[in-house]
Design an enzyme around this catalytic site. Structure first.
Site, PDB file in Angstrom:
ATOM      1  N   CYS A 118     -39.547 -15.007 -10.602  1.00  0.00           N
ATOM      2  CA  CYS A 118     -38.623 -15.529 -11.611  1.00  0.00           C
ATOM      3  C   CYS A 118     -37.254 -14.857 -11.473  1.00  0.00           C
ATOM      4  O   CYS A 118     -37.137 -13.631 -11.597  1.00  0.00           O
ATOM      5  CB  CYS A 118     -39.183 -15.306 -13.015  1.00  0.00           C
ATOM      6  N   ARG A 137     -36.160 -17.641 -33.209  1.00  0.00           N
ATOM      7  CA  ARG A 137     -35.959 -16.202 -33.040  1.00  0.00           C
ATOM      8  C   ARG A 137     -34.823 -15.923 -32.065  1.00  0.00           C
ATOM      9  O   ARG A 137     -34.798 -16.464 -30.960  1.00  0.00           O
ATOM     10  CB  ARG A 137     -37.248 -15.561 -32.518  1.00  0.00           C
ATOM     11  N   CYS A 169     -45.441  -7.740 -30.442  1.00  0.00           N
ATOM     12  CA  CYS A 169     -45.619  -8.587 -29.268  1.00  0.00           C
ATOM     13  C   CYS A 169     -46.033  -7.717 -28.088  1.00  0.00           C
ATOM     14  O   CYS A 169     -45.260  -6.858 -27.650  1.00  0.00           O
ATOM     15  CB  CYS A 169     -44.336  -9.330 -28.950  1.00  0.00           C
ATOM     16  N   CYS A 213     -46.130 -19.679 -29.322  1.00  0.00           N
ATOM     17  CA  CYS A 213     -44.755 -19.182 -29.319  1.00  0.00           C
ATOM     18  C   CYS A 213     -44.174 -19.506 -27.949  1.00  0.00           C
ATOM     19  O   CYS A 213     -44.703 -19.040 -26.933  1.00  0.00           O
ATOM     20  CB  CYS A 213     -44.758 -17.671 -29.587  1.00  0.00           C
ATOM     21  N   CYS A 264     -49.027 -10.707 -31.258  1.00  0.00           N
ATOM     22  CA  CYS A 264     -48.795 -11.795 -30.307  1.00  0.00           C
ATOM     23  C   CYS A 264     -48.955 -11.229 -28.907  1.00  0.00           C
ATOM     24  O   CYS A 264     -48.409 -10.175 -28.587  1.00  0.00           O
ATOM     25  CB  CYS A 264     -47.384 -12.361 -30.490  1.00  0.00           C
ATOM     26  N   CYS A 284     -35.727 -12.182 -13.980  1.00  0.00           N
ATOM     27  CA  CYS A 284     -36.550 -11.076 -14.449  1.00  0.00           C
ATOM     28  C   CYS A 284     -36.375  -9.815 -13.602  1.00  0.00           C
ATOM     29  O   CYS A 284     -36.475  -9.864 -12.374  1.00  0.00           O
ATOM     30  CB  CYS A 284     -38.022 -11.495 -14.458  1.00  0.00           C
ATOM     31  N   CYS A 294     -44.290  -7.160 -10.569  1.00  0.00           N
ATOM     32  CA  CYS A 294     -44.864  -8.488 -10.784  1.00  0.00           C
ATOM     33  C   CYS A 294     -44.809  -9.300  -9.490  1.00  0.00           C
ATOM     34  O   CYS A 294     -43.803  -9.253  -8.771  1.00  0.00           O
ATOM     35  CB  CYS A 294     -44.097  -9.211 -11.893  1.00  0.00           C
TER      36      CYS A 294
END
Length: 403
Positions: free
Chosen positions: A69, A272, A109, A202, A142, A72, A65
């Protein structure tokens, strides 16, 4: 405890606690944690009974990626030894999703690393959604693909997506300390786009990154204002090779307080328990079911979770039941006109907002006296690196998934 009685009353009326009350929940002592769980559990049962919704992650594209972040393992510059692979084909993703559905998941998801999808990526994911729906018509899908451009949320909705996930993660004031390649406002914009397109929004948070109680309250109140249908509460999984690998600030009791505070602020929303529950809640996971009405089944994106059959045994042993595919997750006043507990809200009200009222979201002490005194500083948590395992099965491998 006057504080908890006040918060239960507000939660049953869908009123917001004050910031002081939310902070007081986080400041309660470990001696009072069972009282906090019992109080928030009353609100959870009022709106969701004893149902637990199961969700299943499919990592469509792992690693590499361009975003930075800090939390991550797929980030730019990550040295974490995770699985790295490009886009799964629709039939591969559909097969992975089927494993979760057969384990009891009613929502799949679909996640892909990256800043955001190209139009070609949206086509890929649209084909995947259609393949999944052909095999499991009733399953909720999702998508979680990063920052959305104009029109992409509408295209995903047209392809059959029910929801879109994009977390705020932390407070606006500290967001720049976690990520520099995009902004907090970018994330808010994507959640807004998803909501406007009629997708069930979400959006949640990550706790355990060194944030203060004020940061946690800030992000949960910001989520309330954004009005998502579901709020995933992640607990940082400190993976070797990431900048936050040494951050071990959470205890099981603190995790329970964070979940309780989230439930009080968003009483009628799907809360969740997401990544990190096994690492930080550990043997106290069953208590968290009294606060949250939704969990992920099996593994996460790049790390392994608790065995799927153990999740199901835990739910049953704690006196809860898996939510059926035909049951609507959200309370009637929040459920979509499309059914299934997904989509935009009929009344347009805020997360847990009191219909026809201002929600009492301002300042002021809670009823029955002043805010509780701060609890003693939480004990330092010993790193449990033995509980952090890189995912080596399921999507992107030839091994059976954990579901």
């Amino acid at each position: 405890m006057d504080l908890l009685n006040t918060l239960v009353d507000k939660g049953l009326r869908r009123e917001s606690p004050t910031r002081e009350e939310a902070l007081a929940v986080l400041a309660t002592s470990d001696d009072d944690v069972l009282d906090v769980v019992a109080a928030a559990g009353k609100v959870r049962r009022h709106w969701f009974g004893r149902r637990v919704k199961l969700n299943y992650l499919v990592n469509l594209k792992s690693g590499l990626c361009p975003e930075d972040c800090s939390y991550c393992s797929q980030r730019l510059g990550s040295k974490a030894e995770i699985l790295k692979y490009t886009w799964l084909k629709p039939d591969q993703a559909s097969a992975a999703a089927a494993a979760g559905v057969s384990g009891g998941a009613k929502r799949v998801c679909l996640v892909a690393s990256g800043r955001g999808p190209t139009d070609r990526d949206v086509d890929r994911v649209s084909d995947t959604i259609k393949a999944i729906k052909e095999q499991n018509e009733s399953v909720e899908v999702c998508a979680c693909l990063g920052l959305l451009s104009d029109g992409q949320a509408e295209r995903l909705r047209e392809a059959g997506a029910d929801a879109y996930n994009h977390n705020l993660n932390t407070s606006e004031s500290t967001y720049g300390d976690i990520t520099t390649t995009h902004t907090y406002a970018d994330r808010v914009d994507t959640v807004t786009k998803a909501h406007a397109a009629g997708l069930s929004a979400c959006s949640g948070l990550i706790a355990g990154m060194g944030e203060s109680d004020e940061d946690l309250v800030d992000v949960v109140f910001s989520l309330r204002e954004l009005d998502p249908d579901s709020v995933p509460v992640n607990f940082l999984i400190p993976m070797e090779g990431t900048p936050l690998a040494k951050e071990w600030h959470l205890t099981p009791q603190r995790c329970l307080r964070i979940l309780a505070m989230t439930r009080f602020v968003c009483p009628d929303v799907e809360v969740r328990i997401a990544g990190g529950r096994e690492v930080h809640l550990r043997t106290m996971q069953p208590l968290a079911l009294h606060l949250a009405n939704s969990i992920f089944l099996g593994d996460y994106l790049t790390s392994e979770g608790q065995a799927g059959h153990t999740d199901l045994e835990m739910i049953a042993d704690a006196g809860f039941e898996v939510e059926g595919a035909g049951e609507v997750t959200l309370p009637e006043h929040r459920a979509s006109v499309r059914g299934g507990g997904c989509g935009s809200h009929e009344d347009g009200g805020g997360c847990g907002s009191h219909e026809g009222a201002d929600g009492d979201a301002g300042c002021g002490s809670h009823a029955g006296g002043g805010v509780c005194a701060p609890a003693p500083a939480a004990r330092a948590e010993e790193p449990r690196t033995d509980l952090v395992a890189v995912r080596r099965r399921g999507a992107g491998t030839d091994l059976a998934p954990n579901a």
